[in-house]
Design a protein around this motif. Sequence first.
Motif, PDB file in Angstrom:
ATOM      1  N   GLY A  36      34.179  19.123 -35.121  1.00 28.23           N
ATOM      2  CA  GLY A  36      34.382  20.412 -36.042  1.00 28.23           C
ATOM      3  C   GLY A  36      33.202  21.071 -36.254  1.00 28.23           C
ATOM      4  N   PRO A  37      32.076  20.682 -36.547  1.00 25.24           N
ATOM      5  CA  PRO A  37      30.944  21.446 -36.783  1.00 25.24           C
ATOM      6  C   PRO A  37      30.352  22.108 -35.437  1.00 25.24           C
ATOM      7  N   LEU A  38      31.010  21.548 -34.276  1.00 33.10           N
ATOM      8  CA  LEU A  38      30.443  22.114 -33.159  1.00 33.10           C
ATOM      9  C   LEU A  38      31.396  23.503 -32.544  1.00 33.10           C
ATOM     10  N   GLY A  39      32.348  23.758 -33.544  1.00 36.10           N
ATOM     11  CA  GLY A  39      33.413  24.807 -33.408  1.00 36.10           C
ATOM     12  C   GLY A  39      34.877  24.143 -32.863  1.00 36.10           C
ATOM     13  N   ALA A  40      34.799  22.987 -32.560  1.00 32.66           N
ATOM     14  CA  ALA A  40      36.166  22.534 -32.080  1.00 32.66           C
ATOM     15  C   ALA A  40      37.314  22.882 -33.381  1.00 32.66           C
ATOM     16  N   ASP A  41      38.508  23.146 -32.883  1.00 33.46           N
ATOM     17  CA  ASP A  41      39.555  23.189 -33.468  1.00 33.46           C
ATOM     18  C   ASP A  41      40.767  22.195 -33.699  1.00 33.46           C
ATOM     19  N   ILE A  42      40.519  21.241 -34.717  1.00 30.34           N
ATOM     20  CA  ILE A  42      41.170  19.892 -34.559  1.00 30.34           C
ATOM     21  C   ILE A  42      41.931  19.658 -35.867  1.00 30.34           C
ATOM     22  N   GLU A  43      43.141  19.550 -35.874  1.00 30.98           N
ATOM     23  CA  GLU A  43      44.042  19.067 -36.977  1.00 30.98           C
ATOM     24  C   GLU A  43      44.396  17.629 -36.942  1.00 30.98           C
ATOM     25  N   VAL A  44      43.887  17.059 -38.131  1.00 34.89           N
ATOM     26  CA  VAL A  44      43.870  15.558 -38.260  1.00 34.89           C
ATOM     27  C   VAL A  44      45.234  15.229 -38.660  1.00 34.89           C
ATOM     28  N   LEU A  45      46.211  14.344 -38.025  1.00 37.20           N
ATOM     29  CA  LEU A  45      47.376  13.904 -38.561  1.00 37.20           C
ATOM     30  C   LEU A  45      47.421  12.600 -39.076  1.00 37.20           C
ATOM     31  N   ASP A  46      47.948  12.724 -40.257  1.00 36.04           N
ATOM     32  CA  ASP A  46      47.903  11.220 -41.192  1.00 36.04           C
ATOM     33  C   ASP A  46      49.043  10.471 -40.370  1.00 36.04           C
ATOM     34  N   GLY A  47      48.363   9.504 -39.571  1.00 32.93           N
ATOM     35  CA  GLY A  47      49.385   8.396 -38.885  1.00 32.93           C
ATOM     36  C   GLY A  47      48.644   7.816 -37.675  1.00 32.93           C
TER      37      GLY A  47
END
Length: 290
Positions: free
Chosen positions: A175-186
């Motif tokens: 994330g701090p490097l600019g990655a677009d990540i959605e964390v899923l609870d599963g």
Amino acid sequence: MVTQDRQTLVIAVLGLGEAGSVIACDLAAAGVRVRGHDPAVTASGPVLDTASEAEAAQGAHLVLSVNSAKAAADALQAGLPGLRPEGPRLRQEGPRLRPEGPRLRQEGPRPRRDVLWADLNTASPGTKRQLADIAEKAGVPFADVAIMAPVPGRGLRVPMLASGTGAVRYAALLGPLGADIEVLDGPAGLAASKKLLRSVFFKGMAASIVEALDAAQAAGDEQWLREHIAAELAAMDAATMERITGGTRKHAVRRAAEMEAAADMLTELGVPPLMAAASRAVHERLTGSA
């Protein structure tokens, strides 16, 4: 780029094809020390080329598997030895009194605590769960990562979904490097499931459009159909989905016959009616007559 304990962030990228090579270069540009391996491609530039998955994984805080679904399990198994803090140890085995000396077998220590394995391949949820199980038994946190758009042109900023025991840490590292990540609870498999559910729709629609345009070209009506399809896509909104799903079920019998005629026309035009035949089969299933 450094970790919380002030170490230079090291990331291994396994697979340097279209997606892996772009991601590896973006990571290097962000200040990450990148170690790469691909049996068919030699890493170049800022990416250090290595001779094996295990060598690439040595000293890495994060391993990105970006090869293929078929190669994912083998890559994981081959890379695990590189995650140990030192080389495999030899333990004496069998009786001591023998001319050739005691028999030794390899026994490696547990992987480092600061390591994470992330699988970015497009694979079934079941495959992702199998990979997570292999990693768990080896003591390695695992992230199931689904890439949700083409990597070229976006690179590390391509939208991604992540699930599994290592998903939160995956986002914290990239994330701090600019990655677009959605964390899923599963668990692992959830990210893959969401991507592939969308693929059924999106890739199915794309294949249908390609087949229809091939037929239109053969019939001399390609431009007319292109304009018609573009207008229909532009006019779509939330109500369109309800109209499509409701109408498909309500008029399944008539539409099955329509798609049978469409498949016959494609055959006459010399275009294999793969999507047309599949559409007919779905409509017949909805009528209960398949």
